[in-house]
Design a protein around this motif. Structure first.
Motif, PDB file in Angstrom:
ATOM      1  N   GLN A 132       0.822  -1.200   0.000  1.00  0.00           N
ATOM      2  CA  GLN A 132       0.000   0.000   0.000  1.00  0.00           C
ATOM      3  C   GLN A 132       0.862   1.258   0.000  1.00  0.00           C
ATOM      4  O   GLN A 132       0.405   2.333  -0.347  1.00  0.00           O
ATOM      5  CB  GLN A 132      -0.932   0.019   1.215  1.00  0.00           C
ATOM      6  N   PHE A 133       2.112   1.119   0.390  1.00  0.00           N
ATOM      7  CA  PHE A 133       2.998   2.273   0.454  1.00  0.00           C
ATOM      8  C   PHE A 133       3.721   2.499  -0.862  1.00  0.00           C
ATOM      9  O   PHE A 133       4.029   3.609  -1.225  1.00  0.00           O
ATOM     10  CB  PHE A 133       4.050   2.072   1.562  1.00  0.00           C
ATOM     11  N   VAL A 134       3.995   1.426  -1.557  1.00  0.00           N
ATOM     12  CA  VAL A 134       4.858   1.562  -2.723  1.00  0.00           C
ATOM     13  C   VAL A 134       4.744   0.321  -3.598  1.00  0.00           C
ATOM     14  O   VAL A 134       4.516  -0.781  -3.108  1.00  0.00           O
ATOM     15  CB  VAL A 134       6.321   1.766  -2.263  1.00  0.00           C
ATOM     16  N   ASP A 135       4.849   0.526  -4.897  1.00  0.00           N
ATOM     17  CA  ASP A 135       4.873  -0.591  -5.840  1.00  0.00           C
ATOM     18  C   ASP A 135       6.324  -1.063  -5.952  1.00  0.00           C
ATOM     19  O   ASP A 135       7.176  -0.348  -6.477  1.00  0.00           O
ATOM     20  CB  ASP A 135       4.333  -0.078  -7.183  1.00  0.00           C
ATOM     21  N   LEU A 136       6.604  -2.271  -5.420  1.00  0.00           N
ATOM     22  CA  LEU A 136       7.992  -2.743  -5.388  1.00  0.00           C
ATOM     23  C   LEU A 136       8.596  -2.845  -6.786  1.00  0.00           C
ATOM     24  O   LEU A 136       9.783  -2.631  -6.974  1.00  0.00           O
ATOM     25  CB  LEU A 136       8.066  -4.109  -4.696  1.00  0.00           C
ATOM     26  N   ASN A 137       7.765  -3.150  -7.769  1.00  0.00           N
ATOM     27  CA  ASN A 137       8.275  -3.291  -9.128  1.00  0.00           C
ATOM     28  C   ASN A 137       8.795  -1.947  -9.662  1.00  0.00           C
ATOM     29  O   ASN A 137       9.926  -1.854 -10.155  1.00  0.00           O
ATOM     30  CB  ASN A 137       7.163  -3.832 -10.032  1.00  0.00           C
ATOM     31  N   SER A 138       7.979  -0.885  -9.538  1.00  0.00           N
ATOM     32  CA  SER A 138       8.425   0.422 -10.041  1.00  0.00           C
ATOM     33  C   SER A 138       9.577   0.962  -9.198  1.00  0.00           C
ATOM     34  O   SER A 138      10.459   1.660  -9.697  1.00  0.00           O
ATOM     35  CB  SER A 138       7.262   1.418 -10.091  1.00  0.00           C
ATOM     36  N   LEU A 139       9.597   0.607  -7.905  1.00  0.00           N
ATOM     37  CA  LEU A 139      10.707   1.021  -7.040  1.00  0.00           C
ATOM     38  C   LEU A 139      12.013   0.376  -7.518  1.00  0.00           C
ATOM     39  O   LEU A 139      13.059   1.032  -7.595  1.00  0.00           O
ATOM     40  CB  LEU A 139      10.417   0.610  -5.591  1.00  0.00           C
ATOM     41  N   TYR A 140      11.922  -0.900  -7.886  1.00  0.00           N
ATOM     42  CA  TYR A 140      13.120  -1.603  -8.360  1.00  0.00           C
ATOM     43  C   TYR A 140      13.606  -0.996  -9.679  1.00  0.00           C
ATOM     44  O   TYR A 140      14.808  -0.880  -9.924  1.00  0.00           O
ATOM     45  CB  TYR A 140      12.834  -3.097  -8.542  1.00  0.00           C
ATOM     46  N   GLU A 141      12.670  -0.584 -10.530  1.00  0.00           N
ATOM     47  CA  GLU A 141      13.052   0.029 -11.811  1.00  0.00           C
ATOM     48  C   GLU A 141      13.849   1.307 -11.591  1.00  0.00           C
ATOM     49  O   GLU A 141      14.846   1.560 -12.279  1.00  0.00           O
ATOM     50  CB  GLU A 141      11.804   0.319 -12.655  1.00  0.00           C
ATOM     51  N   VAL A 142      13.408   2.137 -10.624  1.00  0.00           N
ATOM     52  CA  VAL A 142      14.143   3.380 -10.334  1.00  0.00           C
ATOM     53  C   VAL A 142      15.519   3.055  -9.760  1.00  0.00           C
ATOM     54  O   VAL A 142      16.526   3.643 -10.150  1.00  0.00           O
ATOM     55  CB  VAL A 142      13.339   4.290  -9.362  1.00  0.00           C
ATOM     56  N   PHE A 143      15.559   2.098  -8.819  1.00  0.00           N
ATOM     57  CA  PHE A 143      16.842   1.700  -8.230  1.00  0.00           C
ATOM     58  C   PHE A 143      17.809   1.248  -9.330  1.00  0.00           C
ATOM     59  O   PHE A 143      18.960   1.664  -9.384  1.00  0.00           O
ATOM     60  CB  PHE A 143      16.623   0.564  -7.220  1.00  0.00           C
ATOM     61  N   ASP A 144      17.301   0.418 -10.231  1.00  0.00           N
ATOM     62  CA  ASP A 144      18.110  -0.132 -11.316  1.00  0.00           C
ATOM     63  C   ASP A 144      18.614   0.976 -12.254  1.00  0.00           C
ATOM     64  O   ASP A 144      19.751   0.956 -12.717  1.00  0.00           O
ATOM     65  CB  ASP A 144      17.243  -1.132 -12.100  1.00  0.00           C
ATOM     66  N   GLN A 145      17.749   1.947 -12.489  1.00  0.00           N
ATOM     67  CA  GLN A 145      18.080   3.085 -13.370  1.00  0.00           C
ATOM     68  C   GLN A 145      19.264   3.891 -12.817  1.00  0.00           C
ATOM     69  O   GLN A 145      20.093   4.387 -13.564  1.00  0.00           O
ATOM     70  CB  GLN A 145      16.820   3.959 -13.449  1.00  0.00           C
ATOM     71  N   TYR A 146      19.349   4.000 -11.495  1.00  0.00           N
ATOM     72  CA  TYR A 146      20.426   4.775 -10.859  1.00  0.00           C
ATOM     73  C   TYR A 146      21.644   3.924 -10.485  1.00  0.00           C
ATOM     74  O   TYR A 146      22.658   4.452 -10.067  1.00  0.00           O
ATOM     75  CB  TYR A 146      19.897   5.497  -9.611  1.00  0.00           C
ATOM     76  N   ASP A 147      21.487   2.606 -10.617  1.00  0.00           N
ATOM     77  CA  ASP A 147      22.607   1.711 -10.287  1.00  0.00           C
ATOM     78  C   ASP A 147      23.547   1.625 -11.493  1.00  0.00           C
ATOM     79  O   ASP A 147      23.677   0.589 -12.145  1.00  0.00           O
ATOM     80  CB  ASP A 147      22.055   0.325  -9.909  1.00  0.00           C
ATOM     81  N   TRP A 148      24.222   2.726 -11.782  1.00  0.00           N
ATOM     82  CA  TRP A 148      25.049   2.821 -12.991  1.00  0.00           C
ATOM     83  C   TRP A 148      26.184   1.810 -12.985  1.00  0.00           C
ATOM     84  O   TRP A 148      26.592   1.325 -14.020  1.00  0.00           O
ATOM     85  CB  TRP A 148      25.612   4.242 -13.137  1.00  0.00           C
ATOM     86  N   LYS A 149      26.719   1.519 -11.804  1.00  0.00           N
ATOM     87  CA  LYS A 149      27.846   0.571 -11.742  1.00  0.00           C
ATOM     88  C   LYS A 149      27.359  -0.877 -11.831  1.00  0.00           C
ATOM     89  O   LYS A 149      28.150  -1.795 -11.899  1.00  0.00           O
ATOM     90  CB  LYS A 149      28.609   0.750 -10.417  1.00  0.00           C
ATOM     91  N   ASN A 150      26.046  -1.052 -11.785  1.00  0.00           N
ATOM     92  CA  ASN A 150      25.459  -2.390 -11.860  1.00  0.00           C
ATOM     93  C   ASN A 150      25.976  -3.309 -10.756  1.00  0.00           C
ATOM     94  O   ASN A 150      26.263  -4.481 -10.978  1.00  0.00           O
ATOM     95  CB  ASN A 150      25.761  -3.013 -13.228  1.00  0.00           C
ATOM     96  N   CYS A 151      26.112  -2.757  -9.554  1.00  0.00           N
ATOM     97  CA  CYS A 151      26.674  -3.544  -8.446  1.00  0.00           C
ATOM     98  C   CYS A 151      25.661  -3.775  -7.327  1.00  0.00           C
ATOM     99  O   CYS A 151      25.968  -4.345  -6.296  1.00  0.00           O
ATOM    100  CB  CYS A 151      27.913  -2.839  -7.884  1.00  0.00           C
ATOM    101  N   GLY A 152      24.405  -3.308  -7.530  1.00  0.00           N
ATOM    102  CA  GLY A 152      23.379  -3.505  -6.507  1.00  0.00           C
ATOM    103  C   GLY A 152      23.520  -2.590  -5.311  1.00  0.00           C
ATOM    104  O   GLY A 152      22.912  -2.813  -4.274  1.00  0.00           O
ATOM    105  N   GLU A 153      24.321  -1.506  -5.450  1.00  0.00           N
ATOM    106  CA  GLU A 153      24.529  -0.557  -4.352  1.00  0.00           C
ATOM    107  C   GLU A 153      24.499   0.869  -4.922  1.00  0.00           C
ATOM    108  O   GLU A 153      24.985   1.102  -6.033  1.00  0.00           O
ATOM    109  CB  GLU A 153      25.911  -0.770  -3.701  1.00  0.00           C
ATOM    110  N   LEU A 154      23.932   1.819  -4.159  1.00  0.00           N
ATOM    111  CA  LEU A 154      23.952   3.227  -4.566  1.00  0.00           C
ATOM    112  C   LEU A 154      24.743   4.036  -3.544  1.00  0.00           C
ATOM    113  O   LEU A 154      24.612   3.818  -2.343  1.00  0.00           O
ATOM    114  CB  LEU A 154      22.531   3.799  -4.641  1.00  0.00           C
ATOM    115  N   ASP A 155      25.560   4.975  -4.038  1.00  0.00           N
ATOM    116  CA  ASP A 155      26.190   5.931  -3.128  1.00  0.00           C
ATOM    117  C   ASP A 155      25.100   6.826  -2.554  1.00  0.00           C
ATOM    118  O   ASP A 155      24.091   7.078  -3.221  1.00  0.00           O
ATOM    119  CB  ASP A 155      27.215   6.800  -3.889  1.00  0.00           C
ATOM    120  N   PRO A 156      25.281   7.332  -1.317  1.00  0.00           N
ATOM    121  CA  PRO A 156      24.229   8.145  -0.683  1.00  0.00           C
ATOM    122  C   PRO A 156      23.731   9.303  -1.543  1.00  0.00           C
ATOM    123  O   PRO A 156      22.524   9.533  -1.637  1.00  0.00           O
ATOM    124  CB  PRO A 156      24.895   8.645   0.604  1.00  0.00           C
TER     125      PRO A 156
END
Length: 210
Positions: A132-156
């Motif tokens: 109800q708070f968030v669509d996990l699928n669209s959240l993952y898409e945004v995370f993936d879009q910013y994960d430029w290094k493709n390492c599963g981690e984002l800098d703060p």
């Protein structure tokens, strides 16, 4: 799972992958979930550990989720008239309704649904409080879009931008205020980088404040 009452890492991968429309789930995300949920460290996640992990992904959700196994067992027992170990399709609809899922059809259910299967259905449903708070699928898409290094981690600093991108159309507050709320939520995460689980954690906490 394989109906032995517990999940191994590969089965957990399938659970999260189904939430994210089949997308690849980062290994370190799965490793953290296994470490977090596998309280007795036997390499598997028991049903009780699974329920606790899925309902307790964040304290915000925990307040709104039916997360007490004994309470669920009581509801299950109240619904199971013919057979105390499983529910008929009609009984399963009643169980789901009591758990807050009002859009179920008995055609969705098999002839006998075990307690574990019933609770998994409730937790995995798109109507469960976790969604109800968030669509996990669209959240993952945004995370993936910013994960430029493709390492599963984002800098703060990147994570701040990613959370802002996800929430910018969902909130009326000013960008400046939102950025400060995001920054403090990222600080509470307490790790040098933000993995997908941390990203979920930050988004939930920001939404709770905004």
């Amino acid at each position: 799972g394989d109906r032995d009452g517990s999940l191994v890492k590969e089965e957990l991968r399938n659970v999260f992958s189904s939430y994210c429309s089949g997308k690849k789930i980062p290994e370190n995300f799965l490793d953290e979930r296994m470490r977090e949920a596998d309280k007795n460290q036997d390499g598997t996640i028991s049903f009780a550990e699974y329920v606790e992990m899925m309902c307790g992904i964040d304290s915000v959700i925990k307040e709104r989720a039916i997360d007490n196994i004994s309470q669920l067992k009581k509801i299950f027992g109240n619904c199971a008239h013919k057979n105390q170990t499983s529910l008929t399709p009609d009984e399963m609809v009643r169980f789901a309704n009591i758990c807050g899922l009002t859009d179920c059809d008995k055609a969705q259910f098999q002839e006998n649904t075990s307690f574990e299967e019933a609770v998994h259905f409730v937790i995995a449903s798109p109507s469960h409080p976790i969604h109800q708070f968030v669509d996990l699928n669209s959240l993952y898409e945004v995370f993936d879009q910013y994960d430029w290094k493709n390492c599963g981690e984002l800098d703060p600093n990147i994570a701040i931008q990613a959370v802002h991108t996800f929430l910018v159309n969902k909130s009326q507050v000013s960008t400046r205020h939102m950025m400060s709320v995001i920054r403090s939520a990222i600080n509470t995460w307490g790790h040098a980088t933000i993995n997908f689980y941390g990203f979920i954690h930050v988004v939930y906490n920001v939404q709770a404040i905004l």
